[in-house]
Write a protein that holds these residues in place. Structure first.
Motif, PDB file in Angstrom:
ATOM      1  N   ASN A  29       0.822  -1.207   0.000  1.00 43.63           N
ATOM      2  CA  ASN A  29       0.000   0.000   0.000  1.00 43.63           C
ATOM      3  C   ASN A  29       0.856   1.256   0.000  1.00 43.63           C
ATOM      4  OD1 ASN A  29      -2.335  -1.557   0.069  1.00 43.63           O
ATOM      5  ND2 ASN A  29      -2.555  -1.425   2.291  1.00 43.63           N
ATOM      6  N   VAL A  88       0.790   4.051  -2.966  1.00 43.73           N
ATOM      7  CA  VAL A  88       0.405   5.429  -2.654  1.00 43.73           C
ATOM      8  C   VAL A  88       1.571   6.385  -2.889  1.00 43.73           C
ATOM      9  CG1 VAL A  88      -0.255   6.978  -0.781  1.00 43.73           C
ATOM     10  CG2 VAL A  88      -1.394   4.771  -1.027  1.00 43.73           C
ATOM     11  N   GLN A  93      -7.877   5.235  -0.249  1.00 46.80           N
ATOM     12  CA  GLN A  93      -6.512   5.742  -0.364  1.00 46.80           C
ATOM     13  C   GLN A  93      -6.394   6.894  -1.354  1.00 46.80           C
ATOM     14  OE1 GLN A  93      -4.252   2.298  -1.504  1.00 46.80           O
ATOM     15  NE2 GLN A  93      -4.171   1.457   0.563  1.00 46.80           N
ATOM     16  N   PRO A 102      -3.166   9.427   6.501  1.00 51.07           N
ATOM     17  CA  PRO A 102      -3.706   8.080   6.732  1.00 51.07           C
ATOM     18  C   PRO A 102      -4.508   7.962   8.019  1.00 51.07           C
ATOM     19  CG  PRO A 102      -1.460   7.935   5.931  1.00 51.07           C
ATOM     20  CD  PRO A 102      -1.726   9.390   6.179  1.00 51.07           C
TER      21      PRO A 102
END
Length: 272
Positions: A65, A69, A131, A205
């Motif tokens: 992830n 990102v 995201q 986040p």
């Protein structure tokens, strides 16, 4: 003698900057009672700490992830900032300097001021729990990178672009075929800067991500810290092992792109 003094000063500075990371790696390989004994070489080795963190949390998912990102954020902000920077560097239009000053002035605006409005926008779009907000805002560029890349574009000979225009090249071709290849160091520096910033970002986040399957490494490290560092019996050796896994990829990326940093500084020096 002067050269030796400089070498000694650089060696001392290197030790000062390297010591925290060396301590982190050493502590992550120690058993629990010896984590904070301040010895760089562990008396007893405990590599199973990495197995513990790997089994206690979906670290691989978080790493993937973070990579996705960070790459998306770095690519989008580099391309969008370069396009805007080229416009400010190449085109001559009334109010250009004033508009550029306004763009640069946005760097003085704290991120906390726009945090709530930005969240409301993403919430209205139905993307607040994904995201996408972690990288999609970079589609509009960054004032710092626009300023950085524009300075490189301004150092290119304008006659080169005028000759290409005479040959029939359009503005888009001027950008992709001339400006981008000639300013590669600036683009790579911007890419690496944003890659590091996105990789280490915890605030966004924390605001947007709720599903552990979507966590990035900083958000996952916060969950690990809550589980092993602040609740019940502290297992700091596991937390530190996770910190090493979070830090090492950025060190590798920096060393891979180090020559572009040097080239960028040298290019700016020649302009001066």
């Amino acid at each position: 003698m002067r050269r030796w003094i400089w070498w000694v000063a650089l060696a001392v500075a290197s030790v000062v900057f390297l010591y925290p990371f060396l301590w982190l790696v050493s502590a992550s390989l120690k058993p629990r009672p010896e984590v904070f004994d301040n010895a760089l070489l562990p008396h007893h080795w405990a590599p199973e700490n990495y197995a513990s963190i790997w089994s206690a949390a979906p670290v691989l998912t978080w790493l993937v992830n973070s990579v996705v990102v960070a790459l998306a954020a770095a690519v989008t902000v580099t391309i969008s900032s370069a396009i805007v920077a080229f416009g400010f560097a190449y085109f001559r239009f009334p109010g250009r300097n004033t508009l550029f000053a306004l763009v640069v002035g946005t760097m003085m605006l704290p991120g906390a001021v726009t945090m709530i409005p930005t969240y409301l926008i993403w919430n209205e779009l139905g993307l607040a729990a994904t995201q996408v907000p972690l990288w999609a805002t970079n589609l509009f560029g960054s004032a710092f990178y626009i300023f950085l890349i524009r300075q490189f574009f301004l150092g290119l000979p304008r006659e080169l672009f005028e000759a290409a225009r005479v040959d029939g090249a359009g503005y888009w071709r001027l950008f992709w075929r001339l400006a981008v290849p000639l300013c590669k160091p600036a683009l790579i520096v911007s890419f690496v800067f944003e890659l590091r910033a996105s990789w280490s970002d915890l605030l966004r986040p924390l605001i947007y991500l709720r599903d552990p399957a979507l966590f990035t490494m900083p958000r996952g490290m916060k969950a690990i810290l809550d589980q092993f560092g602040q609740a019940g019996e502290s297992r700091w050796e596991v937390v530190l092992a996770g910190a090493v896994l979070t830090t090492v990829p950025m060190i590798v990326a920096f060393f891979a792109c180090q020559r572009y940093f040097v080239e960028g500084v040298a290019t700016q020096g020649r302009k001066g």
